[in-house]
Design a protein around this motif. Structure first.
Motif, PDB file in Angstrom:
ATOM      1  N   GLY A 100       0.839  -1.201   0.000  1.00 12.85           N
ATOM      2  CA  GLY A 100       0.000   0.000   0.000  1.00 12.85           C
ATOM      3  C   GLY A 100       0.868   1.243   0.000  1.00 12.85           C
ATOM      4  N   TRP A 101       0.826   2.007  -1.092  1.00 15.58           N
ATOM      5  CA  TRP A 101       1.737   3.162  -1.206  1.00 15.58           C
ATOM      6  C   TRP A 101       1.465   4.219  -0.150  1.00 15.58           C
ATOM      7  N   TRP A 102       0.257   4.225   0.404  1.00 16.82           N
ATOM      8  CA  TRP A 102      -0.109   5.252   1.383  1.00 16.82           C
ATOM      9  C   TRP A 102       0.401   4.938   2.790  1.00 16.82           C
ATOM     10  N   LEU A 103       1.022   3.787   2.993  1.00 16.95           N
ATOM     11  CA  LEU A 103       1.527   3.411   4.309  1.00 16.95           C
ATOM     12  C   LEU A 103       2.970   3.857   4.484  1.00 16.95           C
ATOM     13  N   ASN A 104       3.276   4.390   5.658  1.00 20.36           N
ATOM     14  CA  ASN A 104       4.673   4.692   5.945  1.00 20.36           C
ATOM     15  C   ASN A 104       5.375   3.417   6.402  1.00 20.36           C
ATOM     16  N   GLN A 105       6.659   3.535   6.700  1.00 25.51           N
ATOM     17  CA  GLN A 105       7.450   2.354   7.019  1.00 25.51           C
ATOM     18  C   GLN A 105       6.956   1.656   8.290  1.00 25.51           C
ATOM     19  N   GLN A 106       6.539   2.435   9.283  1.00 23.78           N
ATOM     20  CA  GLN A 106       6.096   1.850  10.541  1.00 23.78           C
ATOM     21  C   GLN A 106       4.855   0.983  10.346  1.00 23.78           C
TER      22      GLN A 106
END
Length: 772
Positions: A100-106
């Motif tokens: 999911g491109w909208w998710l950050n690394q955490q």
């Protein structure tokens, strides 16, 4: 039966009243008008028992609560969204989440993260290019891209979104109009641009712009209610409360935000403003807490808690940190102002190129230093931590005694480089603040001092200074020194004390460190004031030439006649041709004109504002001609009373040959005697907020004075003071050394050289183009 002439005349008076209240900034008069409005509303509905009257009064009473609550909720929501977007942008420059491109690394690696925070679902950009994981050169490109995009958006869509905004907000709250500065478009572009600017790793922060964005929210929401559209005094209270909410969400400190508004933002702080600020800051913090943007339960990344005791011998090192804070603030203020002058002169037409270059250079310089690679709020959280804590992050050997020498050198270099980066970056044409950069600089210096003291105590525990240390218990906590350094640096650059103490207290939740924090800040303030009063926000007010009087009291010992303007453009009550009146308005930019009996005797009758004149002329333009005589005869003077003619749907006394604007003169302008002390007039400007003060002797006009006239005189006095070059110590040095020492250590008395004040402009409105 109601007289139609009187009814139409009343409508015109009401429209003129709205214009005066929207353009003027006499707070006392505006507050009185608001009280009259409320009193008239109560009398009107007192005898009316209908449900409409009840609803009208209920809404009038609850309107303030509704507006303040909406503003607080919107400020908290906006702050949470910016934090989430900033966190995502900070990670997207490293790579992307394949699920999911909208998710950050955490979130991409939730509960499956490896030691470096990554996982199989997180793909580094450098890997897709075949360079291997986490190659820093790819981040350089993203740093430059974010900064360039941000500068382009600001320049093209919302020039007012650039900078911190605290200086301008102070002026607006003081009563100066800056149209468009608090608009919705500015809010949108500042919110988007701030996330990009922070993610670009420039030496800037988002805490200062949070105040500007909060005031934009307050302005946009409150203008939806008629009470705040028509009352500048009510609007000022909402803006003050909004500024408190902005600081509250920036630091997770609602009480600190209220105290910041009290200490830094406004001349006066009434009980009404106090509870509005408290409520607004509380609701904003509650919404931010509910949003939980970092998913850690913390309101800010560098929130920390301590459980160690403080030792008396550490006050010595607290003083050292306080001295550093004062010197840092003086140094940054002095040379950042010089950079601002250079930027205004040579770089104002190249904001995108300047910002892109700064971002690239900052990224290149930051790479070799482990304390400059991370986001400043994140590195502060690391520096504030106790090494003995169970969840401590031993960042690159920060807590290892064997790495002491390397860590100290890196901290010192980070302090110097970050200071230089802050000097050249703060004020560039992107949304930028100086709170967090200063705190990060203070944290690196404080941690360095703490590590050195701890090493000293470990090497020589029997030294008399350490006699109170308990055996087998850590005596020195370097994280607390970083904490104090952050507070001292923030105080040094902003020159605020009480609010910083409370902000730091709310960040830690510990009362143990209040006293050392107070001592550090008092030393910082004393050292900083040695090099000139006022923080960097006050200096930028001077740089941009805004007509703003500082809170500090000044003693000049001269009458106001030394400052007043003697050459004035006046309006004679006996009349002047319509063409002459239009010529005056076309060739001058004064915001109003004294009205006198005649130009010969100068008997003062009142004052006519420019906005009122323009409005009245527009109403009768179709009825008047160039030879029409316009008189200014006050109501109580019945001589020359004229018949009435009607314009479109309003009544203005006169005929097509003679018109009388007398009923619309302000017959009670603020007047003083020429021999009144200047200091008293300055207090009148601060407390009453008049556009102009007229000087009269025995009823005859002799001059007028505006805020700009006072500022011009202050600049003249400060520039005429004897420079420090006459000091014998500096005089005995060689010429080159003397010049260097003079520039480095002299008090900042020459800062008022930057003021751009125009003799011919007494306008209280700021220029509509953004300041450079």
């Amino acid at each position: 039966m109601t007289n139609p002439l009187n009814s139409s005349h009343g409508e015109l008076e009401e429209e003129l009243a709205q214009i005066r209240r929207y353009e003027d900034f006499n707070w006392v008069k505006d507050a009185i008008l608001e009280r009259y409005r409320q009193s008239a509303l109560e009398r009107q509905n007192k005898s009316d028992n209908s449900w409409r009257a009840w609803w009208h009064m209920t809404f009038e009473t609850a309107q303030t609560w509704i507006v303040v609550s909406l503003v607080g909720a919107a400020v908290g929501l906006n702050s949470a969204l910016i934090a989430i977007v900033t966190d995502w942008l900070s990670d997207i420059k490293l790579g992307y989440c394949s699920t999911g491109w909208w998710l950050n690394q955490q979130y991409c690696c939730w509960e499956i993260e490896a030691g470096d925070g990554g996982c199989e679902y997180w793909i580094f950009w450098s890997q897709t290019m075949g360079f291997g994981p986490d190659v820093f050169i790819v981040q350089w490109l993203f740093y430059t891209l974010f900064a360039t995009t941000c500068a382009y958006l600001v320049k093209s869509l919302a020039p007012y979104a650039a900078g911190s905004g605290i200086s301008e907000i102070k002026c607006i709250i003081a009563g100066f109009v800056m149209k468009g500065y608090l608009g919705g478009w500015t809010l949108l572009m500042k919110s988007v641009g701030l996330a990009m600017a922070v993610a670009s790793n420039l030496s800037i922060g988002k805490e200062g712009p949070s105040v500007h964005m909060a005031c934009c929210v307050g302005n946009v929401i409150s203008r939806s209610f008629s009470k705040y559209r028509t009352s500048k005094a009510e609007m000022r209270e909402i803006l003050t409360a909004s500024s408190a909410a902005g600081v509250a969400v920036a630091f997770g400190s609602p009480i600190g935000g209220v105290l910041f508004a009290l200490e830094e933002m406004t001349y006066t702080f009434s009980n009404r403003t106090l509870w509005k600020s408290f409520l607004c800051a509380m609701i904003a913090t509650m919404v931010l807490q509910a949003m939980n943007p970092f998913r850690t339960g913390k309101l800010v990344l560098f929130q920390v808690s301590y459980d160690r005791e403080w030792h008396n011998f550490e006050y010595l090192f607290v003083i050292v940190i306080g001295i550093f804070g004062g010197l840092y603030g003086a140094f940054v203020i002095k040379y950042n102002v010089l950079v601002a002058q250079f930027r205004k002169k040579y770089l104002k037409d190249h904001p995108i190129t300047e910002t892109a270059t700064l971002a690239f250079i900052t990224a290149v310089v930051a790479y070799p230093n482990i304390f400059m690679r991370l986001d400043m709020t994140e590195i502060m959280g690391i520096l504030f931590q106790e090494c003995e804590s169970a969840d401590t992050n031993d960042y690159h050997g920060l807590c290892q005694q064997s790495q002491l020498g390397r860590i100290v050198v890196l901290l010192l270099i980070a302090t110097m480089l970050r200071t230089f980066g802050t000097i050249i970056s703060y004020g560039c044409r992107v949304p930028c603040g100086i709170f967090v950069p200063s705190m990060a600089i203070g944290a690196t210096f404080g941690r360095m001092v703490g590590l050195l003291v701890k090493s000293w105590q470990d090497a020589d525990p029997e030294f008399f200074l350490f006699s109170t240390c308990k055996p087998d218990v850590p005596c020195i906590t370097p994280g607390t020194y970083a904490f104090l350094g952050a507070a001292a640096a923030l105080c040094g650059v902003m020159r605020i004390t009480v609010s910083v103490v409370v902000i730091m207290f709310e960040l830690t939740g510990q009362i143990t460190y209040i006293l050392p924090t107070m001592i550090a800040l008092m030393v910082t303030r004393a050292v900083g004031d040695r090099f000139g009063s006022g923080g960097i926000a006050d200096r930028y007010i001077r740089v941009n030439g805004y007509p703003f009087l500082e809170k500090e009291d000044h003693v000049y010992g001269v009458p106001v006649s030394n400052v007043m303007q003697r050459d004035m453009t006046v309006l004679a009550s006996t009349g002047m041709k319509f063409s002459e009146l239009e010529e005056i308005l076309r060739t001058t930019n004064y915001r109003g004109f004294p009205v006198v009996q005649s130009e010969h005797d100068k008997m003062l009758l009142g004052y006519m504002g420019r906005s009122e004149l323009l409005y009245l002329i527009a109403k009768i333009r179709n009825k008047a001609h160039d030879s029409t005589i316009v008189r200014f005869i006050p109501d109580e003077d019945d001589s020359g009373r004229l018949s009435s003619i009607s314009t479109t749907d309003h009544i203005i006394q006169g005929s097509s040959d003679v018109l009388d604007f007398g009923p619309y003169i302000d017959q009670t302008p603020i007047t003083v005697q020429p021999r009144l002390y200047l200091e008293t007039v300055m207090d009148m400007f601060k407390q009453l907020g008049p556009r102009v003060i007229l000087l009269e002797r025995r009823g005859r006009l002799v001059g007028l004075v505006t805020v700009k006239d006072v500022l011009k005189y202050m600049a003249h006095v400060e520039n005429s003071e004897t420079p420090l070059n006459n000091d014998p110590i500096i005089r005995d040095c060689g010429d080159s050394v003397a010049r260097f020492a003079s520039r480095l250590f002299q008090r900042n008395n020459n800062q008022t050289n930057y003021m751009r004040l125009d003799n011919n402009d007494e306008s209280h409105e700021m220029h509509t183009s953004p300041p450079y």
